[in-house]
Motif scaffolding. Structure first.
Motif, PDB file in Angstrom:
ATOM      1  N   ASN A  16      61.454  32.645  69.761  1.00 14.11           N
ATOM      2  CA  ASN A  16      61.555  34.064  70.073  1.00 14.11           C
ATOM      3  C   ASN A  16      62.954  34.564  69.734  1.00 14.11           C
ATOM      4  O   ASN A  16      63.938  34.116  70.321  1.00 14.11           O
ATOM      5  CB  ASN A  16      61.247  34.272  71.559  1.00 14.11           C
ATOM      6  N   VAL A  17      63.032  35.487  68.794  1.00 12.17           N
ATOM      7  CA  VAL A  17      64.343  35.980  68.369  1.00 12.17           C
ATOM      8  C   VAL A  17      64.697  37.287  69.065  1.00 12.17           C
ATOM      9  O   VAL A  17      65.768  37.843  68.819  1.00 12.17           O
ATOM     10  CB  VAL A  17      64.389  36.180  66.837  1.00 12.17           C
TER      11      VAL A  17
ATOM     12  N   VAL B  81      71.811  45.330  65.927  1.00 12.70           N
ATOM     13  CA  VAL B  81      71.513  45.854  67.255  1.00 12.70           C
ATOM     14  C   VAL B  81      70.280  45.180  67.851  1.00 12.70           C
ATOM     15  O   VAL B  81      70.208  44.935  69.051  1.00 12.70           O
ATOM     16  CB  VAL B  81      71.303  47.382  67.183  1.00 12.70           C
ATOM     17  N   MET B  82      69.299  44.851  66.999  1.00  8.43           N
ATOM     18  CA  MET B  82      68.055  44.250  67.464  1.00  8.43           C
ATOM     19  C   MET B  82      67.401  43.509  66.305  1.00  8.43           C
ATOM     20  O   MET B  82      67.579  43.874  65.135  1.00  8.43           O
ATOM     21  CB  MET B  82      67.110  45.331  67.997  1.00  8.43           C
ATOM     22  N   THR B  83      66.640  42.444  66.634  1.00 11.19           N
ATOM     23  CA  THR B  83      65.903  41.661  65.638  1.00 11.19           C
ATOM     24  C   THR B  83      64.431  41.623  66.035  1.00 11.19           C
ATOM     25  O   THR B  83      64.101  41.457  67.209  1.00 11.19           O
ATOM     26  CB  THR B  83      66.453  40.232  65.538  1.00 11.19           C
ATOM     27  N   TYR B  84      63.556  41.780  65.041  1.00  8.71           N
ATOM     28  CA  TYR B  84      62.114  41.835  65.269  1.00  8.71           C
ATOM     29  C   TYR B  84      61.440  40.750  64.430  1.00  8.71           C
ATOM     30  O   TYR B  84      61.735  40.610  63.234  1.00  8.71           O
ATOM     31  CB  TYR B  84      61.557  43.206  64.883  1.00  8.71           C
ATOM     32  N   ALA B  85      60.527  39.997  65.031  1.00  8.59           N
ATOM     33  CA  ALA B  85      59.841  38.917  64.325  1.00  8.59           C
ATOM     34  C   ALA B  85      58.387  38.858  64.767  1.00  8.59           C
ATOM     35  O   ALA B  85      58.053  39.180  65.913  1.00  8.59           O
ATOM     36  CB  ALA B  85      60.535  37.578  64.576  1.00  8.59           C
ATOM     37  N   GLY B  86      57.534  38.409  63.837  1.00  7.04           N
ATOM     38  CA  GLY B  86      56.107  38.296  64.097  1.00  7.04           C
ATOM     39  C   GLY B  86      55.291  38.476  62.838  1.00  7.04           C
ATOM     40  O   GLY B  86      54.135  38.066  62.768  1.00  7.04           O
ATOM     41  N   HIS B  87      55.902  39.097  61.826  1.00  9.57           N
ATOM     42  CA  HIS B  87      55.227  39.286  60.545  1.00  9.57           C
ATOM     43  C   HIS B  87      55.683  38.202  59.570  1.00  9.57           C
ATOM     44  O   HIS B  87      56.609  37.439  59.840  1.00  9.57           O
ATOM     45  CB  HIS B  87      55.544  40.670  59.975  1.00  9.57           C
TER      46      HIS B  87
ATOM     47  N   ASP C 253      65.571  24.633  58.723  1.00 12.14           N
ATOM     48  CA  ASP C 253      66.885  25.023  59.236  1.00 12.14           C
ATOM     49  C   ASP C 253      66.952  26.513  59.573  1.00 12.14           C
ATOM     50  O   ASP C 253      67.838  26.958  60.301  1.00 12.14           O
ATOM     51  CB  ASP C 253      67.995  24.650  58.239  1.00 12.14           C
ATOM     52  N   ARG C 254      66.007  27.306  59.043  1.00 13.61           N
ATOM     53  CA  ARG C 254      65.962  28.732  59.409  1.00 13.61           C
ATOM     54  C   ARG C 254      65.480  28.918  60.847  1.00 13.61           C
ATOM     55  O   ARG C 254      65.804  29.915  61.487  1.00 13.61           O
ATOM     56  CB  ARG C 254      65.035  29.496  58.473  1.00 13.61           C
ATOM     57  N   LEU C 255      64.673  27.972  61.335  1.00  9.48           N
ATOM     58  CA  LEU C 255      64.072  28.122  62.660  1.00  9.48           C
ATOM     59  C   LEU C 255      65.060  27.828  63.781  1.00  9.48           C
ATOM     60  O   LEU C 255      64.921  28.323  64.886  1.00  9.48           O
ATOM     61  CB  LEU C 255      62.860  27.198  62.789  1.00  9.48           C
ATOM     62  N   THR C 256      66.029  26.988  63.490  1.00 11.81           N
ATOM     63  CA  THR C 256      66.955  26.555  64.539  1.00 11.81           C
ATOM     64  C   THR C 256      68.377  27.050  64.325  1.00 11.81           C
ATOM     65  O   THR C 256      69.241  26.794  65.172  1.00 11.81           O
ATOM     66  CB  THR C 256      66.974  25.018  64.611  1.00 11.81           C
ATOM     67  N   ALA C 257      68.627  27.744  63.224  1.00  9.11           N
ATOM     68  CA  ALA C 257      69.996  28.169  62.915  1.00  9.11           C
ATOM     69  C   ALA C 257      70.486  29.189  63.943  1.00  9.11           C
ATOM     70  O   ALA C 257      69.761  30.114  64.311  1.00  9.11           O
ATOM     71  CB  ALA C 257      70.056  28.778  61.515  1.00  9.11           C
ATOM     72  N   PRO C 258      71.708  29.046  64.430  1.00 10.76           N
ATOM     73  CA  PRO C 258      72.271  30.027  65.365  1.00 10.76           C
ATOM     74  C   PRO C 258      72.616  31.319  64.638  1.00 10.76           C
ATOM     75  O   PRO C 258      72.611  31.381  63.402  1.00 10.76           O
ATOM     76  CB  PRO C 258      73.525  29.323  65.889  1.00 10.76           C
ATOM     77  N   ARG C 259      72.915  32.321  65.400  1.00  8.35           N
ATOM     78  CA  ARG C 259      73.298  33.605  64.826  1.00  8.35           C
ATOM     79  C   ARG C 259      74.531  33.441  63.940  1.00  8.35           C
ATOM     80  O   ARG C 259      75.474  32.731  64.279  1.00  8.35           O
ATOM     81  CB  ARG C 259      73.601  34.603  65.953  1.00  8.35           C
ATOM     82  N   LEU C 260      74.503  34.101  62.779  1.00  5.79           N
ATOM     83  CA  LEU C 260      75.638  34.014  61.859  1.00  5.79           C
ATOM     84  C   LEU C 260      76.881  34.664  62.473  1.00  5.79           C
ATOM     85  O   LEU C 260      76.775  35.677  63.172  1.00  5.79           O
ATOM     86  CB  LEU C 260      75.307  34.728  60.549  1.00  5.79           C
ATOM     87  N   PRO C 261      78.042  34.109  62.217  1.00  3.88           N
ATOM     88  CA  PRO C 261      79.277  34.792  62.628  1.00  3.88           C
ATOM     89  C   PRO C 261      79.342  36.176  61.984  1.00  3.88           C
ATOM     90  O   PRO C 261      79.096  36.323  60.789  1.00  3.88           O
ATOM     91  CB  PRO C 261      80.389  33.876  62.095  1.00  3.88           C
ATOM     92  N   GLY C 262      79.636  37.169  62.782  1.00  5.61           N
ATOM     93  CA  GLY C 262      79.706  38.520  62.254  1.00  5.61           C
ATOM     94  C   GLY C 262      78.395  39.269  62.256  1.00  5.61           C
ATOM     95  O   GLY C 262      78.327  40.386  61.733  1.00  5.61           O
TER      96      GLY C 262
END
Length: 502
Positions: free
Chosen positions: A61-62, A395-401, A382-391
């Motif tokens: 869940n992002v 404001v918001m992230t949406y996922a499901g599609h 690695d996309r599934l577990t990668a932490p938020r990028l520095p910088g």
């Protein structure tokens, strides 16, 4: 509750096209290109299993509303929806009969009647949800958009045809079918002028093409966009607010601006290290530009500070792990959304650009991540577990599609009927998703297409959505009851290839 302008029937100085209009002899199996994957549906790929293998079914869940809950955006959105700033507070949570009673009692605002925000909040309850097939083609449909006033709807198909429909007053009537010349494989993007009179389109060619759509004798004009002899392909097109300029993003990493009055290219910006996939103007001034590319970067440009010799962006928005497929501006200069191959949509405030000291570090990290081809490969783990990028200042992230196979679009919902309360997008599995812009929840998942939905368009003044899909259909979505929604479950079995009407 409609702001739709009446269209004079005499505008259509063209002959009606017979419904038996067939696609050209173009062979959809003739090849692929470097950005879109021409997967023959005859392979009978189980796309549900494919998406599960891609890791999308186990994607974490992002959603993280912590930023949006303390942002100015939240208050602006609530004010736009009439939920704050009124002497009686938020009166929009009741049932429709209760709201009508309050209106008649003068309990909505100081003057009688619903405020503009109240109207938008009530209108946002009516999300189109019942499908109806409007057109069937013999080839995959790539683009489909309403004009600014909603009186014209245009589609572009892999058979190299652009079809123009009269949608005034709820109609859906084919008025013209344009055979697009010099297109290899497929038309990749289209844009309608603000008055709905002209269309610009692109394909695998070093030129774009403009045609007047409301005249039966409207000819197609070629506008060369090539740079230094490099045969470019323009992936994204848009008109300026006054239609005097056309801007495009190309696979040579450049942004191009074409002046229609001077009939020449006036600006070329080296913008991205890889393909530039998306570009749009921030607002009606047409001075601020947003661009996105396969390098995963969103860039903000100010034309008043640009030169071809030394193009410098105003700032960069970091956060996506993979290439950007589409950008849509909210129209207020400040906010925009981006769709990405990392399977997310992000909401951005350009007043909060990524800090310069983090840009180099994050770009270096992006370059070290596993590269993959979203047209046929699984999304790397690695996309599934990668932490938020520095910088990452999103404001918001949406996922499901699912953003696979092609450059799938995303948009803000219309201001007139919803107060831009939602974000909506197509998906590689054939669904259309509608997200609540404040919570990130999927408030509607429209099922009906049986293949990738590349483009979706919500009517600016009525609760109706039109979608185009690689199942070769154009589908209309309107508001209905639970009983009506049961029809959607059976719709995929009704969609077939073969001889299809245009």
């Amino acid at each position: 509750m409609s702001g739709e302008q009446e269209a004079d029937a005499s505008e259509w100085d063209i002959d009606e096209v017979d419904d038996d209009d067939r696609s050209s002899d173009f062979d959809s199996r003739s090849g692929s290109d470097g950005s879109e994957f021409d997967l023959d549906d005859g392979w009978e790929v189980d796309w549900v299993s494919f998406l599960e293998q891609a890791g999308l079914s186990v994607r974490p869940n992002v959603k993280d509303p912590s930023r949006i809950n303390v942002s100015n955006f939240r208050q602006e959105c609530l004010r736009r929806l009439g939920k704050v700033g009124h002497r009686f507070g938020d009166i929009t949570d009741g049932r429709i009969p209760e709201l009508l009673f309050r209106r008649e009692q003068g309990l909505c605002q100081q003057s009688s009647g619903f405020s503009r925000g109240h109207q938008a909040t009530i209108g946002s309850r009516f999300i189109p949800n019942v499908p109806n097939i409007k057109a069937r083609y013999g080839y995959k449909a790539f683009c489909g958009q309403y004009s600014r006033e909603g009186n014209v709807y245009l589609t572009a198909c892999q058979d190299q045809r652009i079809r123009v429909y009269d949608t005034h007053g709820g109609k859906f009537r084919l008025k013209r079918s344009i055979q697009a010349p010099n297109i290899d494989w497929s038309i990749l993007d289209t844009a309608l002028s603000s008055d709905g009179r002209y269309v610009v389109y692109s394909g695998w060619s070093d030129s774009i093409y403009v045609c007047e759509v409301l005249r039966k004798d409207g000819s197609v004009h070629q506008l060369p966009f090539s740079h230094d002899g490099f045969a470019s392909c323009v992936f994204s097109l848009t008109f300026s607010h006054d239609d005097s300029e056309i801007m495009g993003a190309a696979n040579d990493g450049c942004l191009y601006v074409f002046d229609r009055c001077r009939n020449e290219r006036t600006l070329c910006i080296h913008s991205h290290s890889n393909d530039a996939n998306a570009v749009t103007f921030a607002d009606s001034s047409s001075q601020i530009l947003f661009s996105g590319g396969d390098d995963g970067l969103l860039k903000v440009w100010d034309r008043r500070m640009l030169s071809e010799e030394n193009p410098r962006e105003v700032g960069i928005l970091l956060g996506h792990f993979d290439g950007i497929t589409h950008i849509h501006s909210k129209g207020d200069t400040c906010y925009l959304i981006s769709n990405s191959k990392d399977q997310t949509i992000k909401l951005w405030d350009i007043r909060k650009l990524s800090p310069p000291e983090t840009v180099k570090t994050s770009i270096g990290k992006l370059r070290t991540m596993h590269r993959w081809d979203y047209r046929w490969q699984k999304m790397p783990s690695d996309r599934l577990t990668a932490p938020r990028l520095p910088g990452d200042t999103a404001v918001m992230t949406y996922a499901g599609h699912a953003v696979l196979r092609t450059l799938i679009r995303c948009y803000f919902s219309p201001d007139f009927t919803t107060g831009q309360r939602y974000i909506y997008t197509g998906s590689a599995n054939g669904d259309i998703l509608v997200y609540d812009i404040l919570t990130g929840d999927v408030v509607a998942r429209l099922k009906g297409h049986r293949s990738c939905v590349r483009d979706v368009s919500w009517h600016p003044y009525t609760p109706q959505i039109l979608s185009v899909s690689w199942d070769c259909t154009v589908c209309s979505w309107e508001c209905g009851t639970d009983e009506d929604e049961k029809f959607a479950d059976a719709l995929p079995s009704l969609i077939t290839r073969g001889d299809c009407q245009s």
